[in-house]
Enzyme design. Structure first.
Site, mmCIF file in Angstrom:
data_model
loop_
_atom_site.group_PDB
_atom_site.id
_atom_site.type_symbol
_atom_site.label_atom_id
_atom_site.label_comp_id
_atom_site.label_asym_id
_atom_site.label_seq_id
_atom_site.Cartn_x
_atom_site.Cartn_y
_atom_site.Cartn_z
ATOM 1 N N ASP A 73 0.817 -1.214 0.000
ATOM 2 C CA ASP A 73 0.000 0.000 0.000
ATOM 3 C C ASP A 73 0.848 1.261 0.000
ATOM 4 O O ASP A 73 0.686 2.150 0.848
ATOM 5 C CB ASP A 73 -0.941 0.021 1.213
ATOM 6 C CG ASP A 73 -1.771 -1.233 1.346
ATOM 7 O OD1 ASP A 73 -2.268 -1.712 0.316
ATOM 8 O OD2 ASP A 73 -1.932 -1.741 2.472
ATOM 9 N N GLU A 231 -10.977 -0.118 -3.533
ATOM 10 C CA GLU A 231 -10.212 0.387 -2.392
ATOM 11 C C GLU A 231 -9.003 1.166 -2.899
ATOM 12 O O GLU A 231 -8.701 1.183 -4.091
ATOM 13 C CB GLU A 231 -9.756 -0.767 -1.499
ATOM 14 C CG GLU A 231 -8.941 -1.815 -2.235
ATOM 15 C CD GLU A 231 -8.756 -3.098 -1.435
ATOM 16 O OE1 GLU A 231 -9.311 -3.206 -0.326
ATOM 17 O OE2 GLU A 231 -8.052 -3.985 -1.938
#
Length: 542
Positions: A73, A231
């Protein structure tokens, strides 16, 4: 006759499993500039400190991973000539280490931004606005079943200094906040699922309610994915448009699931137009080098060009976690971003020529300086866990906690090599048990420990007492992880080693068998009563 290890493995059909395989797709061949290199994957990467993998090949090219090992991420911000980046750190504290670079390829750690435990943190957003740095941090408390999910914000005016205490933004049911500033100066957090919420002008609280503003692009029904799961929304303003970069397809599971899509709007308020060539990034075959590629951020390069940073699992090495990848981005004639680099198995020309750029840090530690938070982290620490550590004259004193690694918060360190060894000189008090570990989480770990009388085996997260310990309360211990084949060695002096009579295979110690999105990390623990003294932790990539 001398037999090459790779040839020997080929003869028994284990090359792909134990070494991994470097694949070259037509897309990669068309979009990158290959560099001559050894065919063996374990020799393909340039080697840096302690033989650790690094991206910079030293000839104007780099080879992914950008950040080897568990760096999922990625969130990156450009600040003048400087770049700063951080990653999800989940249950490891101190967390959210800030990394710095001048060339987008070589990175140095500055230090952890998050020291107060707010739960398992993932998909942070690092941004700068009006001279202040902010980190927006989604988290889930892990201490009790059914614990809440929320997002926090911390801030600093000096990214090399201290960060504020976390402020709870009271955002349940959403993850992966992405900061954006509208054409009117308004501040927003874009959230998972195509939602958003307005921020106050100081960015430290929310205004109003969450609203749904975007329906992400849907992939064909016959694509093999983990789940839709929109997401990781990231907003970039370029030219006349706001570009919304999103991940869909699930972040693990089937290698072909995770992907990068894009939409754009001339207003932060929409409407959002889907990119006509979605998805921009996707693993299309299990033969590719990098699996489950997604969660991208766009960033302007040192020369005004553009790049995308995202993550992926390495083929055959889920245990290393999701690793950070760097790919070139171009802008099409119809003003859309396009990702290059193919499957990223081949070298790519660096964003800029750089000299004297050192990447990474030494993982060997003589415990003469404090590397807590920069290198070492506790797993799910209590509020006062740091008080267990003291350092005196090159010795790390670690107070005992719990009865095993499962309830005693071991100290762990992330690594990015497919094969490595680590060792340490360990001395225990009478009532203590200590040892070296390969640690995924409190239910999935392995290693060897000892008390003053016996060894204890740690396998599958279970403890089994073993035969007599001939070394007593002090010994040197070494762990070798050779592409998931693990061996243990003991020594009285750290020079002459005896192989322990049990070995292990750990290729299944990863998210797809255990969950949690973590990685298998070296570490050590101290349990029972009293304390353990650790000296001369040494790491070496093989």
């Amino acid at each position: 006759m001398t037999v090459n290890r790779r040839d020997a493995l080929k003869s028994v059909g284990l090359t792909g499993l134990l070494l991994g395989t470097t694949f070259r797709s037509p897309a990669a061949a068309a979009q990158t500039e290959p560099v001559d290199r050894c065919d063996a994957p374990d020799l393909a990467w340039p080697r840096g400190i302690e033989g650790q993998r690094k991206a910079d090949m030293g000839n104007g090219s780099f080879l992914n991973p950008l950040m080897a090992g568990d760096h999922p991420d990625p969130s990156i911000v450009k600040d003048g000539d400087d770049y700063y980046m951080t990653f999800s750190t989940f249950n490891a504290y101190p967390g959210l280490v800030i990394w710095h670079s001048k060339d987008l390829v070589n990175w140095q750690p500055i230090g952890p931004a998050l020291t107060k435990n707010v739960g398992s943190v993932w998909a942070p957003e690092l941004t700068k606005h009006d001279g202040r740095f902010y980190l927006y941090i989604p988290s889930k408390e892990t201490a009790t079943p059914g614990s809440k999910t929320t997002s926090w914000v911390i801030y600093t005016d000096d990214i090399r200094g201290e960060w504020s205490d976390p402020i709870d933004l009271q955002l349940p049911y959403h993850i992966d906040p992405g900061h954006a500033v509208g054409e009117d100066g308004s501040r927003w957090l874009f959230l998972s699922g195509g939602d958003r919420i307005r921020l106050s002008d100081d960015g430290l609280s929310t205004v109003g309610e969450v609203e749904h503003v975007y329906d992400p692009w849907r992939y064909p029904d016959d694509w093999i994915v983990e789940g839709f799961a929109p997401e990781g929304p990231k907003i970039t303003r370029h030219g006349d448009y706001f570009y919304l970069i999103t991940a869909v397809g699930g972040t693990a599971g089937p290698p072909t699931g995770h992907m990068v899509i894009a939409a754009r709007s001339k207003s932060i308020n929409g409407p959002w137009e889907q990119h006509p060539r979605n998805p921009l990034v996707r693993t299309e075959s299990m033969d590719e080098k990098w699996w489950s590629r997604g969660h991208a951020t766009l960033v302007e390069g040192p020369k005004g060009d553009w790049w995308g940073v995202y993550h992926g699992y390495e083929n055959g090495f889920w245990t290393l976690g999701r690793q950070a990848l760097l790919a070139p981005v171009t802008w099409s004639d119809d003003d859309w971003p396009e990702f290059g680099g193919g499957d990223l198995s081949q070298p790519i020309k660096k964003p800029v020529e750089s000299r004297n750029q050192v990447h990474g840090q030494a993982l060997s530690d003589d415990f003469s300086t404090d590397k807590y938070g920069i290198q070492w982290n506790f797993f799910e620490p209590g509020a006062d866990e740091a008080k267990r550590i003291t350092r005196k004259n090159g010795v790390l004193h670690l107070a005992a906690s719990g009865v095993s690694p499962a309830d005693g918060s071991p100290l762990i360190v992330g690594v990015g090599d497919q094969a490595y060894e680590f060792e340490c000189d360990i001395e225990i008090d009478d009532g203590a048990t200590a040892g070296l570990l390969l640690f995924y989480d409190d239910k999935q770990y392995c290693g060897v420990g000892f008390d003053k009388d016996r060894y204890v085996m740690h396998q599958y997260g279970l403890e089994r007492h073993r035969r007599h310990n001939p070394f007593g309360k002090r010994l040197h211990m070494k762990v070798v992880n050779d592409r998931h084949i693990v061996s243990f060695f003991m020594s009285a002096d750290g020079k002459s080693w005896d192989r322990f009579d049990r070995g292990m295979e750990v290729s299944g110690y990863h998210h797809n068998t255990r969950g949690g999105f973590l990685a298998l990390k070296p570490g050590f623990y101290s349990a029972g009563e009293g304390e353990t003294r650790f000296r001369n932790f040494r790491y070496r990539a093989l």
